[in-house]
Design a protein around this motif. Structure first.
Motif, PDB file in Angstrom:
ATOM      1  N   VAL A  52      56.784  85.628 -25.095  1.00 48.98           N
ATOM      2  CA  VAL A  52      55.988  86.794 -24.737  1.00 48.98           C
ATOM      3  C   VAL A  52      56.015  87.765 -25.906  1.00 48.98           C
ATOM      4  CG1 VAL A  52      55.806  88.775 -23.189  1.00 48.98           C
ATOM      5  CG2 VAL A  52      56.452  86.542 -22.271  1.00 48.98           C
ATOM      6  N   GLN A  53      54.866  88.305 -26.234  1.00 43.28           N
ATOM      7  CA  GLN A  53      54.782  89.342 -27.266  1.00 43.28           C
ATOM      8  C   GLN A  53      54.280  90.625 -26.632  1.00 43.28           C
ATOM      9  OE1 GLN A  53      52.295  87.321 -30.176  1.00 43.28           O
ATOM     10  NE2 GLN A  53      54.103  86.877 -31.408  1.00 43.28           N
ATOM     11  N   LEU A  54      54.896  91.733 -27.023  1.00 40.48           N
ATOM     12  CA  LEU A  54      54.585  93.026 -26.416  1.00 40.48           C
ATOM     13  C   LEU A  54      54.207  94.024 -27.501  1.00 40.48           C
ATOM     14  CD1 LEU A  54      57.679  93.180 -24.040  1.00 40.48           C
ATOM     15  CD2 LEU A  54      55.379  92.450 -23.437  1.00 40.48           C
ATOM     16  N   ALA A  55      53.243  94.883 -27.195  1.00 41.19           N
ATOM     17  CA  ALA A  55      52.821  95.910 -28.142  1.00 41.19           C
ATOM     18  C   ALA A  55      52.566  97.206 -27.393  1.00 41.19           C
ATOM     19  CB  ALA A  55      51.566  95.466 -28.883  1.00 41.19           C
ATOM     20  N   ALA A 103      50.781  96.173 -24.001  1.00 45.11           N
ATOM     21  CA  ALA A 103      49.909  95.003 -23.931  1.00 45.11           C
ATOM     22  C   ALA A 103      50.739  93.754 -24.182  1.00 45.11           C
ATOM     23  CB  ALA A 103      48.799  95.117 -24.966  1.00 45.11           C
ATOM     24  N   ALA A 104      50.584  92.774 -23.304  1.00 47.09           N
ATOM     25  CA  ALA A 104      51.383  91.559 -23.401  1.00 47.09           C
ATOM     26  C   ALA A 104      50.516  90.352 -23.695  1.00 47.09           C
ATOM     27  CB  ALA A 104      52.141  91.331 -22.109  1.00 47.09           C
ATOM     28  N   SER A 105      51.069  89.444 -24.470  1.00 47.84           N
ATOM     29  CA  SER A 105      50.410  88.166 -24.696  1.00 47.84           C
ATOM     30  C   SER A 105      51.435  87.065 -24.489  1.00 47.84           C
ATOM     31  CB  SER A 105      49.828  88.087 -26.111  1.00 47.84           C
ATOM     32  OG  SER A 105      50.851  88.210 -27.067  1.00 47.84           O
ATOM     33  N   GLY A 106      50.948  85.870 -24.197  1.00 47.40           N
ATOM     34  CA  GLY A 106      51.844  84.766 -23.950  1.00 47.40           C
ATOM     35  C   GLY A 106      51.757  84.284 -22.522  1.00 47.40           C
ATOM     36  N   ARG A 107      52.136  83.056 -22.372  1.00 50.24           N
ATOM     37  CA  ARG A 107      52.052  82.450 -21.053  1.00 50.24           C
ATOM     38  C   ARG A 107      53.122  83.008 -20.126  1.00 50.24           C
ATOM     39  NH1 ARG A 107      52.000  76.120 -21.600  1.00 50.24           N
ATOM     40  NH2 ARG A 107      51.309  76.327 -19.463  1.00 50.24           N
ATOM     41  N   PHE A 108      52.826  83.001 -18.874  1.00 48.26           N
ATOM     42  CA  PHE A 108      53.784  83.324 -17.832  1.00 48.26           C
ATOM     43  C   PHE A 108      54.257  84.767 -17.862  1.00 48.26           C
ATOM     44  CE2 PHE A 108      53.536  79.017 -17.044  1.00 48.26           C
ATOM     45  CZ  PHE A 108      53.988  78.241 -18.104  1.00 48.26           C
ATOM     46  N   PHE A 109      53.479  85.674 -18.507  1.00 53.22           N
ATOM     47  CA  PHE A 109      53.905  87.064 -18.543  1.00 53.22           C
ATOM     48  C   PHE A 109      54.090  87.614 -17.144  1.00 53.22           C
ATOM     49  CE2 PHE A 109      54.536  91.290 -19.754  1.00 53.22           C
ATOM     50  CZ  PHE A 109      53.693  92.112 -19.032  1.00 53.22           C
ATOM     51  N   VAL A 134      59.207  97.681 -13.394  1.00 52.79           N
ATOM     52  CA  VAL A 134      58.282  97.272 -12.340  1.00 52.79           C
ATOM     53  C   VAL A 134      58.458  95.783 -12.080  1.00 52.79           C
ATOM     54  CG1 VAL A 134      56.387  96.891 -13.984  1.00 52.79           C
ATOM     55  CG2 VAL A 134      55.866  97.361 -11.583  1.00 52.79           C
ATOM     56  N   SER A 135      58.331  95.413 -10.828  1.00 53.07           N
ATOM     57  CA  SER A 135      58.533  94.020 -10.431  1.00 53.07           C
ATOM     58  C   SER A 135      57.355  93.153 -10.879  1.00 53.07           C
ATOM     59  CB  SER A 135      58.679  93.942  -8.910  1.00 53.07           C
ATOM     60  OG  SER A 135      57.493  94.430  -8.274  1.00 53.07           O
ATOM     61  N   ARG A 136      57.507  91.853 -10.691  1.00 53.48           N
ATOM     62  CA  ARG A 136      56.491  90.905 -11.133  1.00 53.48           C
ATOM     63  C   ARG A 136      55.126  91.184 -10.508  1.00 53.48           C
ATOM     64  NH1 ARG A 136      61.292  88.845 -10.807  1.00 53.48           N
ATOM     65  NH2 ARG A 136      62.109  87.412 -12.387  1.00 53.48           N
ATOM     66  N   GLY A 137      55.126  91.459  -9.244  1.00 55.18           N
ATOM     67  CA  GLY A 137      53.864  91.711  -8.562  1.00 55.18           C
ATOM     68  C   GLY A 137      53.389  93.147  -8.659  1.00 55.18           C
ATOM     69  N   GLY A 138      54.228  94.023  -9.160  1.00 61.12           N
ATOM     70  CA  GLY A 138      53.856  95.431  -9.303  1.00 61.12           C
ATOM     71  C   GLY A 138      54.148  96.285  -8.085  1.00 61.12           C
ATOM     72  N   GLY A 139      54.654  95.677  -7.035  1.00 57.22           N
ATOM     73  CA  GLY A 139      54.841  96.422  -5.805  1.00 57.22           C
ATOM     74  C   GLY A 139      56.136  97.200  -5.707  1.00 57.22           C
ATOM     75  N   ALA A 165      46.054  91.334 -14.057  1.00 54.30           N
ATOM     76  CA  ALA A 165      44.839  90.673 -14.529  1.00 54.30           C
ATOM     77  C   ALA A 165      44.607  90.930 -16.016  1.00 54.30           C
ATOM     78  CB  ALA A 165      43.647  91.149 -13.723  1.00 54.30           C
ATOM     79  N   LYS A 166      45.066  92.091 -16.491  1.00 51.63           N
ATOM     80  CA  LYS A 166      44.861  92.462 -17.890  1.00 51.63           C
ATOM     81  C   LYS A 166      46.117  92.276 -18.735  1.00 51.63           C
ATOM     82  CE  LYS A 166      41.304  95.924 -16.855  1.00 51.63           C
ATOM     83  NZ  LYS A 166      40.915  97.359 -16.986  1.00 51.63           N
ATOM     84  N   ASN A 167      47.196  91.821 -18.129  1.00 51.89           N
ATOM     85  CA  ASN A 167      48.478  91.706 -18.845  1.00 51.89           C
ATOM     86  C   ASN A 167      48.892  93.035 -19.468  1.00 51.89           C
ATOM     87  OD1 ASN A 167      48.775  89.055 -18.149  1.00 51.89           O
ATOM     88  ND2 ASN A 167      48.777  88.252 -20.229  1.00 51.89           N
ATOM     89  N   MET A 168      48.778  94.088 -18.681  1.00 52.74           N
ATOM     90  CA  MET A 168      49.095  95.424 -19.167  1.00 52.74           C
ATOM     91  C   MET A 168      50.119  96.086 -18.251  1.00 52.74           C
ATOM     92  SD  MET A 168      47.276  96.088 -21.904  1.00 52.74           S
ATOM     93  CE  MET A 168      47.411  97.879 -21.992  1.00 52.74           C
ATOM     94  N   VAL A 169      50.985  96.885 -18.856  1.00 51.45           N
ATOM     95  CA  VAL A 169      51.915  97.733 -18.110  1.00 51.45           C
ATOM     96  C   VAL A 169      51.781  99.149 -18.675  1.00 51.45           C
ATOM     97  CG1 VAL A 169      54.320  98.192 -17.526  1.00 51.45           C
ATOM     98  CG2 VAL A 169      53.475  95.836 -17.601  1.00 51.45           C
ATOM     99  N   TYR A 170      51.830 100.132 -17.794  1.00 49.94           N
ATOM    100  CA  TYR A 170      51.616 101.517 -18.194  1.00 49.94           C
ATOM    101  C   TYR A 170      52.805 102.385 -17.792  1.00 49.94           C
ATOM    102  CZ  TYR A 170      46.869  99.677 -18.238  1.00 49.94           C
ATOM    103  OH  TYR A 170      45.754  98.918 -18.473  1.00 49.94           O
ATOM    104  N   LEU A 171      52.979 103.460 -18.543  1.00 47.27           N
ATOM    105  CA  LEU A 171      53.949 104.477 -18.165  1.00 47.27           C
ATOM    106  C   LEU A 171      53.236 105.826 -18.249  1.00 47.27           C
ATOM    107  CD1 LEU A 171      56.926 104.965 -17.343  1.00 47.27           C
ATOM    108  CD2 LEU A 171      57.358 105.516 -19.749  1.00 47.27           C
ATOM    109  N   GLN A 172      52.921 106.372 -17.092  1.00 48.46           N
ATOM    110  CA  GLN A 172      52.328 107.697 -17.035  1.00 48.46           C
ATOM    111  C   GLN A 172      53.443 108.729 -17.027  1.00 48.46           C
ATOM    112  OE1 GLN A 172      48.983 108.707 -16.999  1.00 48.46           O
ATOM    113  NE2 GLN A 172      49.857 110.756 -17.185  1.00 48.46           N
ATOM    114  N   MET A 173      53.413 109.616 -18.008  1.00 49.23           N
ATOM    115  CA  MET A 173      54.477 110.607 -18.166  1.00 49.23           C
ATOM    116  C   MET A 173      53.882 112.002 -17.998  1.00 49.23           C
ATOM    117  SD  MET A 173      56.565 108.937 -21.359  1.00 49.23           S
ATOM    118  CE  MET A 173      55.300 109.390 -22.553  1.00 49.23           C
ATOM    119  N   ASN A 174      54.332 112.702 -16.980  1.00 48.73           N
ATOM    120  CA  ASN A 174      53.861 114.057 -16.703  1.00 48.73           C
ATOM    121  C   ASN A 174      55.004 115.050 -16.845  1.00 48.73           C
ATOM    122  OD1 ASN A 174      51.308 112.989 -16.011  1.00 48.73           O
ATOM    123  ND2 ASN A 174      51.937 112.684 -13.883  1.00 48.73           N
ATOM    124  N   PHE A 175      54.639 116.321 -17.003  1.00 46.42           N
ATOM    125  CA  PHE A 175      55.636 117.396 -17.097  1.00 46.42           C
ATOM    126  C   PHE A 175      56.687 117.069 -18.148  1.00 46.42           C
ATOM    127  CE2 PHE A 175      53.672 119.383 -13.612  1.00 46.42           C
ATOM    128  CZ  PHE A 175      53.433 118.436 -12.623  1.00 46.42           C
TER     129      PHE A 175
END
Length: 124
Positions: free
Chosen positions: A2-5, A23-29, A51-56, A75-85
């Protein structure tokens, strides 16, 4: 493999917001738990959120609870961190990481793949 950026870091005034992307690339992310960590100058790398595999399911470090939100778009192989305050003490390089175990894992050693990091600066 897995590659992460990471992206989205920058300079923001106290009280402001930023959204980091991983942003992730690679199989089985989608078979991996994803976490965000941060490292301030002269300090160890510490857990921020995961965050868990399913995001829940999510897990947060106490200093960011109620201010940060982690999410993933499988679906997009993306993970986000929204940072407020944001606070000056949030200043650090932020890393995303993928691991095979649990979203409750907060130790960096439990994560196998790491991005290069993105700088977040909140001036005092």
């Amino acid at each position: 493999q897995v590659q992460l950026a990471e992206s989205g870091g920058g300079l923001v005034q106290a009280g402001g917001s930023l959204r980091l992307s991983c942003a992730a690339s690679g199989r089985f992310f989608n078979g991996y738990v994803v976490g965000w960590f941060r490292q301030a100058p002269g300090k160890e790398r510490v857990f921020v959120a995961a965050v868990s595999r399913g995001g829940g399911n999510t897990n947060y470090a106490d200093p960011v609870k109620g201010r940060f939100t982690i999410s993933r778009d499988s679906a997009k192989n993306m993970v986000y961190l929204q940072m407020n305050f944001l606070k000056p003490e949030d200043t650090a390089v932020y890393y995303c990481a993928a691991g095979p175990y649990s979203y409750t894992d907060s130790a960096p050693a439990r994560y196998d793949y790491w991005g290069q990091g993105t700088q977040v600066t909140v001036p005092s």
